[in-house]
Design a protein around this motif. Sequence first.
Motif, short mmCIF file in Angstrom:
data_model
loop_
_atom_site.label_atom_id
_atom_site.label_comp_id
_atom_site.label_asym_id
_atom_site.label_seq_id
_atom_site.Cartn_x
_atom_site.Cartn_y
_atom_site.Cartn_z
N GLY A 61 -29.52 -27.72 -30.05
CA GLY A 61 -28.41 -28.40 -29.39
C GLY A 61 -27.08 -27.73 -29.66
O GLY A 61 -26.02 -28.35 -29.56
N ALA A 62 -27.12 -26.44 -30.01
CA ALA A 62 -25.92 -25.69 -30.35
C ALA A 62 -25.37 -24.97 -29.12
O ALA A 62 -26.12 -24.35 -28.37
CB ALA A 62 -26.22 -24.67 -31.44
N ARG A 63 -24.07 -25.04 -28.94
CA ARG A 63 -23.43 -24.31 -27.85
C ARG A 63 -23.13 -22.88 -28.30
O ARG A 63 -22.54 -22.67 -29.35
CB ARG A 63 -22.12 -25.01 -27.44
N LEU A 64 -23.56 -21.92 -27.48
CA LEU A 64 -23.33 -20.51 -27.76
C LEU A 64 -22.68 -19.84 -26.57
O LEU A 64 -23.03 -20.11 -25.42
CB LEU A 64 -24.65 -19.77 -28.05
N LEU A 65 -21.76 -18.93 -26.86
CA LEU A 65 -21.23 -18.01 -25.86
C LEU A 65 -21.68 -16.62 -26.26
O LEU A 65 -21.36 -16.15 -27.36
CB LEU A 65 -19.71 -18.08 -25.81
N HIS A 66 -22.42 -15.95 -25.40
CA HIS A 66 -22.90 -14.61 -25.69
C HIS A 66 -21.80 -13.61 -25.36
O HIS A 66 -21.19 -13.66 -24.28
CB HIS A 66 -24.16 -14.31 -24.89
N THR A 116 -32.04 -23.58 -38.41
CA THR A 116 -33.05 -23.27 -37.40
C THR A 116 -33.41 -21.79 -37.43
O THR A 116 -34.59 -21.42 -37.36
CB THR A 116 -32.55 -23.66 -36.00
N LEU A 117 -32.41 -20.93 -37.53
CA LEU A 117 -32.68 -19.49 -37.60
C LEU A 117 -33.53 -19.15 -38.82
O LEU A 117 -34.52 -18.40 -38.71
CB LEU A 117 -31.35 -18.72 -37.65
N LEU A 177 -33.61 -20.89 -29.44
CA LEU A 177 -33.40 -21.62 -30.70
C LEU A 177 -32.13 -22.45 -30.65
O LEU A 177 -32.09 -23.58 -31.16
CB LEU A 177 -33.35 -20.65 -31.88
N ALA A 178 -31.09 -21.91 -30.02
CA ALA A 178 -29.84 -22.67 -29.89
C ALA A 178 -30.07 -23.91 -29.03
O ALA A 178 -29.57 -25.00 -29.34
CB ALA A 178 -28.76 -21.79 -29.27
N ARG A 180 -31.96 -11.68 -27.35
CA ARG A 180 -30.93 -12.57 -26.82
C ARG A 180 -31.56 -13.86 -26.31
O ARG A 180 -31.07 -14.96 -26.55
CB ARG A 180 -30.14 -11.88 -25.71
N ALA A 181 -32.67 -13.70 -25.60
CA ALA A 181 -33.37 -14.89 -25.08
C ALA A 181 -33.90 -15.75 -26.20
O ALA A 181 -33.81 -16.98 -26.16
CB ALA A 181 -34.51 -14.45 -24.15
#
Length: 289
Positions: A35-40, A75-76, A30-31, A24-25
Amino acid sequence: MSSSAPEVDGARDIPPWARLALSRAAVQVLADQTGARLLHIKGDAVDPMIRPEARSGTDVDVLADPRSIPALHRTLRAHGWTVYSTFRFGSPFEHAQTYAHDMWGYLDLHRRFPGIGLADQQAFDLLWSERTSRQIAGIDYKAPSIEAQAVLLVLNAARAGRGMPSFWTDFDPSHRTRSEALVGRLQAQVAFATAEGSLEMFRGRRDYLLWKVTAQGGPRIAEWWGRVRAQPTMGQSLRVIAQAPLVNTDRLARRLGHEPSRREVIMEFFARGLRGAREASSAVLRRGR
């Protein structure tokens, strides 16, 4: 993840809880770089107050800003993540793309959450506006509000045909009231009703059949017709109709253990057609009894 995945070789000697936390970290780092917004979402990203089980899950699930997905995908891939299953073939909702990493395991990258009827970008922006901050392995990340987490758990349970999650009965009344209001804002009433057991109240809604088949089961032809009817525009319905005869090459590759050849895809195409015909015949016979 919509289907069970084999253990990733590099993760076998790492305790599952530790691998998941580090994974998760790593995804969040990488996000941030992208500059990507993520909601876990799901697993150990869920507030302990409403987490239905003590276990933390088996993979990382994130809901991504739809606009950032192409850059995040690049990126991934550049950091060792490979595509395990695609948006196109992942589920009837085409909601997530699954990645695998030799060390970190599996990532489900969501562009939408099944059951939410609001447009993908609008839904993400709404959930992002009420986000909460959390931390894991020393890395800060964002999760939906507790009310939004509760709604997502209910929608996820509906999709699995499990009914209302156990936490809902004891959920704080003020939180529950705000969650119920959020269901309307997200246009998620049909899926929520599926979990409540009141789906029949929504027989006139375009996504009624898809949720009925999803939660209660049914032949593939009913699922595809439900997908066609659920689309918001004629163009999207036609796209689903055109896709229906195609072979799910993601699933075929996992079954064969290698990328399918053209001949194997053609053979599966005809085998799939025969299976569909048998299912349709069985459905007609059951209806006639």
